[in-house]
Design an enzyme around this catalytic site. Structure first.
Site, short mmCIF file in Angstrom:
data_model
loop_
_atom_site.label_atom_id
_atom_site.label_comp_id
_atom_site.label_asym_id
_atom_site.label_seq_id
_atom_site.Cartn_x
_atom_site.Cartn_y
_atom_site.Cartn_z
CE1 TYR A 1 -3.93 2.17 0.86
CE2 TYR A 1 -2.12 3.09 1.69
CZ TYR A 1 -3.49 3.06 1.26
OH TYR A 1 -4.56 4.57 1.72
P1 NAP Z 1 -13.24 1.82 1.26
O1 NAP Z 1 -14.18 2.54 1.94
O2 NAP Z 1 -12.64 0.72 1.89
O3 NAP Z 1 -13.80 1.93 0.00
C1 NAP Z 1 -13.59 1.90 -1.38
C2 NAP Z 1 -14.30 2.14 -2.41
O4 NAP Z 1 -13.23 1.70 -3.45
C3 NAP Z 1 -15.22 0.38 -2.76
O5 NAP Z 1 -16.17 2.47 -2.80
C4 NAP Z 1 -14.84 -0.32 -3.35
O6 NAP Z 1 -16.44 -0.37 -4.41
C5 NAP Z 1 -13.25 0.30 -4.44
N1 NAP Z 1 -12.71 -0.82 -5.74
C6 NAP Z 1 -12.19 -1.73 -4.33
N2 NAP Z 1 -11.77 -2.43 -4.38
C7 NAP Z 1 -11.84 -2.14 -6.11
C8 NAP Z 1 -11.88 -3.25 -7.13
N3 NAP Z 1 -11.21 -3.81 -8.10
N4 NAP Z 1 -12.61 -1.99 -8.76
C9 NAP Z 1 -13.35 -1.18 -8.69
N5 NAP Z 1 -13.83 -0.69 -6.86
C10 NAP Z 1 -13.55 -1.35 -6.45
O7 NAP Z 1 -11.61 3.32 1.38
P2 NAP Z 1 -11.54 4.80 1.72
O8 NAP Z 1 -11.57 4.31 2.77
O9 NAP Z 1 -13.40 4.93 1.08
O10 NAP Z 1 -10.53 5.07 0.88
C11 NAP Z 1 -10.87 5.56 -0.71
C12 NAP Z 1 -9.51 5.89 -1.34
O11 NAP Z 1 -9.00 6.69 -0.04
C13 NAP Z 1 -8.20 4.50 -1.36
O12 NAP Z 1 -7.31 5.16 -2.44
C14 NAP Z 1 -7.29 5.01 -0.17
O13 NAP Z 1 -6.40 4.16 -0.13
C15 NAP Z 1 -7.36 6.57 -0.29
N6 NAP Z 1 -7.27 6.73 1.40
C16 NAP Z 1 -7.87 6.43 2.80
C17 NAP Z 1 -7.64 7.08 3.75
C18 NAP Z 1 -8.67 6.58 5.49
O14 NAP Z 1 -8.14 6.48 5.85
N7 NAP Z 1 -9.61 5.64 4.85
C19 NAP Z 1 -6.27 7.41 3.93
C20 NAP Z 1 -6.08 7.80 3.26
C21 NAP Z 1 -6.61 7.22 1.38
P3 NAP Z 1 -16.94 -1.47 -4.43
O15 NAP Z 1 -17.06 -1.63 -2.74
O16 NAP Z 1 -18.18 -1.88 -5.01
O17 NAP Z 1 -15.99 -3.10 -4.17
#
Ligand code: NAP
Length: 239
Positions: A144
């Site tokens: 990651y």
């Molecule tokens: P999350 O709640 O786990 O949601 C992930 C999203 O990505 C879901 O909508 C999922 O859609 C989609 N996804 C996952 N695998 C996929 C695939 N193979 N094809 C298409 N869609 C896919 O994650 P989040 O926390 O909102 O994170 C969103 C972004 O922010 C990510 O890039 C993450 O690395 C980044 N980020 C998050 C944090 C944090 O603290 N949460 C911090 C820094 C960066 P489905 O469920 O429909 O598959």
């Protein structure tokens, strides 16, 4: 300047978490929003046109690009991301490949395709979702962290070529946001306390707090911003 009426946005990972908040915020700013996810058609956020697409599959990405060839995509938000937690010595090759495919390969392929059309039109916005782990190694998440450092530099390399063509390529680097992605951390009181002690703001961020700066970067208000990786981290980076 943040009115996005008449524009179409494509947001990956729009079914939940940060992506759902971004899709909703862009829609409220006036954009027509197409949201991608592997199962988003089952329960799409209100006001979003859902499209199922597994971004870990390059053939599916190619098919998606072909399906959308007649749509003008003005704003592309590469938000979908996955995380696999394991100590470095136990981090499997399968996990490495899975993380790279969704977090790095898909943004590259989508940006190359939709961005080329933006360049031809002389306008467009690409916003990648990076992370505080674009700047730090973190613990137990080597794939990651590598993918997020790479997306920051991918952002800069696209921006360096496309700024002169009217296309803004930027990234947002969220801190620790309460979503499914951080569920394991939220469920571990010791690790959660360690993390929160390092956040000057002193709490988990909300997805909406990441979405608002994305609307800004997607708008004309950000016309002079290119190749920036904007930290939205509650002060983590300066602590
Ligand atoms: P999350 O709640 O786990 O949601 C992930 C999203 O990505 C879901 O909508 C999922 O859609 C989609 N996804 C996952 N695998 C996929 C695939 N193979 N094809 C298409 N869609 C896919 O994650 P989040 O926390 O909102 O994170 C969103 C972004 O922010 C990510 O890039 C993450 O690395 C980044 N980020 C998050 C944090 C944090 O603290 N949460 C911090 C820094 C960066 P489905 O469920 O429909 O598959």
């Amino acid at each position: 300047m943040t009115d996005l009426s008449g524009q179409t946005a494509l947001v990956t990972g729009a079914s939940r978490g940060i992506g759902a908040a971004i899709a909703t915020a862009l829609s409220r700013a006036g954009a027509e929003v197409i949201g991608l996810g592997t199962r988003i058609e089952d329960a799409p956020p209100p006001g979003i046109t859902p499209l199922n697409c597994d971004l870990s599959d390059r053939d599916r990405i190619a098919a998606l690009i072909a399906d959308l060839k007649d749509r003008r995509i003005d704003i592309l938000v590469n938000n979908a991301g996955i995380i696999r937690r394991a100590p470095v010595a136990e981090h499997s090759t399968e996990d490495w490949d899975a993380v790279m495919a969704v977090n790095l390969d898909a943004p590259f392929l989508l940006s190359r395709a939709f961005g080329a059309e933006m360049v031809a039109r002389g306008s467009g916005k690409i916003i990648n979702v990076a992370s505080v782990l674009s700047f730090q190694g973190g613990r137990f998440v080597p794939g990651y962290a590598a993918s997020k450092a790479a997306i920051a530099n991918l952002t800069r390399s696209f921006a360096n070529e496309w700024a002169a063509h009217g296309v803004n390529v930027n990234a947002i680097a969220p801190g620790y946001v309460a979503t499914d992605n951080t569920a394991a951390l939220q469920a571990d009181p010791e690790r959660e306390a360690q993390l929160m002690a390092r956040v000057p703001l002193g709490r988990w961020l909300r997805p909406e707090e990441i979405a608002a700066p994305v609307v800004f970067l997607a708008s004309d208000a950000a016309s002079a911003i290119h190749g920036t990786v904007l930290a939205v981290d509650g002060g983590w980076g300066g602590f």
